[in-house]
Write a protein that holds these residues in place. Structure first.
Motif, PDB file in Angstrom:
ATOM      1  N   ARG A 138       0.869  -1.177   0.000  1.00  0.00           N
ATOM      2  CA  ARG A 138       0.000   0.000   0.000  1.00  0.00           C
ATOM      3  C   ARG A 138       0.901   1.221   0.000  1.00  0.00           C
ATOM      4  NH1 ARG A 138      -2.568  -3.915  -0.616  1.00  0.00           N
ATOM      5  NH2 ARG A 138      -4.644  -4.404   0.151  1.00  0.00           N
ATOM      6  N   PHE A 139       0.511   2.251  -0.753  1.00  0.00           N
ATOM      7  CA  PHE A 139       1.394   3.403  -0.918  1.00  0.00           C
ATOM      8  C   PHE A 139       0.601   4.692  -0.735  1.00  0.00           C
ATOM      9  CE2 PHE A 139       3.424   6.604  -3.670  1.00  0.00           C
ATOM     10  CZ  PHE A 139       4.700   6.610  -3.117  1.00  0.00           C
ATOM     11  N   ARG A 140       1.225   5.646  -0.043  1.00  0.00           N
ATOM     12  CA  ARG A 140       0.567   6.933   0.154  1.00  0.00           C
ATOM     13  C   ARG A 140       1.637   8.009   0.297  1.00  0.00           C
ATOM     14  NH1 ARG A 140      -4.125   9.405   1.962  1.00  0.00           N
ATOM     15  NH2 ARG A 140      -3.794  11.066   3.481  1.00  0.00           N
TER      16      ARG A 140
ATOM     17  N   VAL B  99       2.662  11.419   2.005  1.00  0.00           N
ATOM     18  CA  VAL B  99       2.324  12.257   3.161  1.00  0.00           C
ATOM     19  C   VAL B  99       3.415  13.316   3.304  1.00  0.00           C
ATOM     20  CG1 VAL B  99       1.758  12.281   5.617  1.00  0.00           C
ATOM     21  CG2 VAL B  99       1.392  10.199   4.289  1.00  0.00           C
TER      22      VAL B  99
ATOM     23  N   VAL C 194       5.186   6.731   1.525  1.00  0.00           N
ATOM     24  CA  VAL C 194       5.247   5.689   2.552  1.00  0.00           C
ATOM     25  C   VAL C 194       4.708   4.406   1.927  1.00  0.00           C
ATOM     26  CG1 VAL C 194       4.503   4.974   4.852  1.00  0.00           C
ATOM     27  CG2 VAL C 194       4.847   7.400   4.362  1.00  0.00           C
TER      28      VAL C 194
ATOM     29  N   LEU D  42       3.807   0.517   2.564  1.00  0.00           N
ATOM     30  CA  LEU D  42       3.551  -0.515   3.587  1.00  0.00           C
ATOM     31  C   LEU D  42       3.563  -1.875   2.899  1.00  0.00           C
ATOM     32  CD1 LEU D  42       2.483  -1.642   6.332  1.00  0.00           C
ATOM     33  CD2 LEU D  42       0.198  -0.968   5.587  1.00  0.00           C
TER      34      LEU D  42
ATOM     35  N   VAL E  82       7.565  -1.181   6.740  1.00  0.00           N
ATOM     36  CA  VAL E  82       7.194   0.115   6.172  1.00  0.00           C
ATOM     37  C   VAL E  82       8.458   0.815   5.666  1.00  0.00           C
ATOM     38  CG1 VAL E  82       5.914   2.246   6.568  1.00  0.00           C
ATOM     39  CG2 VAL E  82       5.475   0.277   8.007  1.00  0.00           C
TER      40      VAL E  82
ATOM     41  N   VAL F 161      10.047   4.463   3.875  1.00  0.00           N
ATOM     42  CA  VAL F 161       9.810   5.869   3.535  1.00  0.00           C
ATOM     43  C   VAL F 161      10.720   6.200   2.353  1.00  0.00           C
ATOM     44  CG1 VAL F 161       9.851   8.241   4.368  1.00  0.00           C
ATOM     45  CG2 VAL F 161       9.335   6.385   5.951  1.00  0.00           C
TER      46      VAL F 161
ATOM     47  N   ALA G  90       6.764  13.992   8.079  1.00  0.00           N
ATOM     48  CA  ALA G  90       5.455  13.320   8.069  1.00  0.00           C
ATOM     49  C   ALA G  90       5.574  11.866   7.631  1.00  0.00           C
ATOM     50  CB  ALA G  90       4.501  14.083   7.152  1.00  0.00           C
TER      51      ALA G  90
ATOM     52  N   ALA H 156       5.305   6.130   9.007  1.00  0.00           N
ATOM     53  CA  ALA H 156       5.923   4.801   9.003  1.00  0.00           C
ATOM     54  C   ALA H 156       6.046   4.259  10.422  1.00  0.00           C
ATOM     55  CB  ALA H 156       7.298   4.877   8.345  1.00  0.00           C
TER      56      ALA H 156
ATOM     57  N   ASP I 128      -5.201   0.159   3.485  1.00  0.00           N
ATOM     58  CA  ASP I 128      -5.302   1.502   2.895  1.00  0.00           C
ATOM     59  C   ASP I 128      -5.903   2.485   3.889  1.00  0.00           C
ATOM     60  OD1 ASP I 128      -4.196   1.233   0.332  1.00  0.00           O
ATOM     61  OD2 ASP I 128      -5.990   0.201  -0.366  1.00  0.00           O
TER      62      ASP I 128
ATOM     63  N   LEU J 282      -3.328   3.305   6.611  1.00  0.00           N
ATOM     64  CA  LEU J 282      -2.309   4.211   6.071  1.00  0.00           C
ATOM     65  C   LEU J 282      -2.874   5.629   5.968  1.00  0.00           C
ATOM     66  CD1 LEU J 282       0.529   4.357   4.901  1.00  0.00           C
ATOM     67  CD2 LEU J 282      -0.349   3.481   2.743  1.00  0.00           C
TER      68      LEU J 282
ATOM     69  N   GLN K 112      -0.673  14.710  10.174  1.00  0.00           N
ATOM     70  CA  GLN K 112      -0.840  16.024   9.568  1.00  0.00           C
ATOM     71  C   GLN K 112      -1.628  16.970  10.475  1.00  0.00           C
ATOM     72  OE1 GLN K 112      -2.165  14.768   5.597  1.00  0.00           O
ATOM     73  NE2 GLN K 112      -0.240  15.538   4.813  1.00  0.00           N
TER      74      GLN K 112
END
Lengths: 87, 281
Positions: free
Chosen positions: A11-13, A15, A20, A22, A29, A31, B220, B225, B242, B245, B253
């Motif tokens: 899973r990617f996001r 931020v 990040v 996962l 995890v 970064v 962040a 993480a 998801d 996360l 934030q």
């Protein structure tokens, strides 16, 4: 250049400008730095890593050769880390 | 990663047909007492042979999960359960008959899993952490076992500060961000049941070892993480990863995140000051 895509269990996001990733199976995890984050983002919709390199060269104002090297290195590194897979 | 068969000799459905009727229990509450929000628990005794005997020497708490989009089946030592999510969440659980001494542990594990899922469903998270309340604001110090949560909590208590929990904290959304709720989980000292029901969260500190008293802002991405790594059960659930996360991203934030070093003798202020972190944002 080949294609690469995010592994199924990842899973990617993004931020605060950082990616990040996962990895669920490994419960790990990662970064990613700015360039790495952008490469993974571009890979989501690109048809090849060559297309990613072209976009990266434009965005970061570097030569296509340099961008290609970066993409290849990064894709290989994230492949070893289990974040990306190449079909 | 373990699976249900490591703890059970039958499937959960088969086990259900071997179990006795529900025990008469007082209705426990979940995250609060709001209508439709309580967690219904049905506990049944099942024959001892339905549960695998394990050599517990050196065994650390492990709970095997089998989630779907609507349910979570789980099993551990002398426990099998199914959590059904939705507007009226409920758990049906099975424990071996004739061993009432294991009931406390079974109930705690049922709640550990259930509250992690219920908190997520309600816009929050359950986090391995110690919380400290000062001047109406809570600081959450996040870290796995051995990170220093209990030491920090002892210091805070010695200074007269409220420590809702030094084990697992429930973080829920509130109008202006997130809040720590009174916890039912505690480490050696147990949870502080006199803690406020909800305290606004002003700081998330990630515990670091290094023999100094210092706070440093954390990016962040790094904060997400490290937070993910301390969200039990849900972060590795493929149906909810998801969401977890996304939730961790929202939290870092909206709440200042720092890396936190502390010593046993240093100034306590460094533990609960949010201004420095806010100024960096």
């Amino acid at each position: 250049m080949s294609r690469a895509r995010r592994a199924n269990d990842v899973r990617f996001r993004v931020v605060g400008g950082e990616g990040v990733a996962l990895r669920q199976r490994a419960a790990e995890v990662l970064v990613l730095n700015e360039v790495g984050t952008r490469i993974v983002e571009l890979l989501e919709r690109a048809t090849s890593t060559a297309e990613v390199a072209e976009a990266l060269a434009l965005e970061f104002e570097v030569s296509l050769e340099e961008a290609t090297r970066d993409v290849e290195t990064f894709v290989a590194e994230l492949g070893r880390a289990g974040v990306l897979e190449t079909p | 990663m373990s699976n249900l068969a490591d703890y059970l000799t039958l499937s959960l459905d088969e086990l259900s047909s071997h179990a006795g009727g529900p025990l008469d229990l007082a209705r426990p509450t979940g995250l609060d007492d709001g209508p439709g929000r309580a967690l219904e628990l049905e506990l049944r005794l099942a024959p001892r042979e339905c549960f695998r005997r394990r050599d517990t020497r050196g065994w650390e708490l492990d709970i095997a999960l089998q989630p779907t989009a609507e349910t979570v089946r789980f099993a551990s030592l002398d426990l099998a359960a199914e959590l059904v999510l939705g507007p009226a969440p409920r758990v049906r659980a099975f424990v071996p008959s004739g061993e009432p001494t294991g009931l406390d542990g079974a109930l705690e594990n049922i709640l550990r899993v259930s509250l992690a899922y219920l908190a997520l469903a309600r816009g929050g998270l359950v986090v391995h952490s110690a919380s400290v309340v000062r001047a109406g604001q809570a600081a959450l110090f996040v870290g796995h076992s051995g990170a220093g949560k209990s030491t920090l909590a002892r210091r805070a208590r010695a200074h007269g500060l409220c420590v809702p929990s030094d084990d697992l904290n429930i973080v829920l959304p509130e109008a202006r961000g997130f809040a720590i709720t009174r916890s039912i989980f505690g480490g050696d000292a147990g949870p502080d049941l006199a803690a406020p029901i909800a305290t606004p969260l002003g700081l998330v500190g990630f515990l670091a070892k290094g023999g100094r008293d210092e706070q440093r802002p954390l990016s962040a991405g790094s904060a997400v993480a490290r937070l993910l790594a301390c969200c039990p059960f849900v972060a590795t659930d493929p149906y909810r990863a998801d969401q977890v996360l996304h939730r961790c991203g929202e939290l870092v934030q909206r709440v200042p995140a720092v890396e936190q070093w502390f010593t046993k003798e240093g100034p306590l202020d460094v533990l609960t000051t949010t201004r420095a972190a806010e100024a960096e944002r």
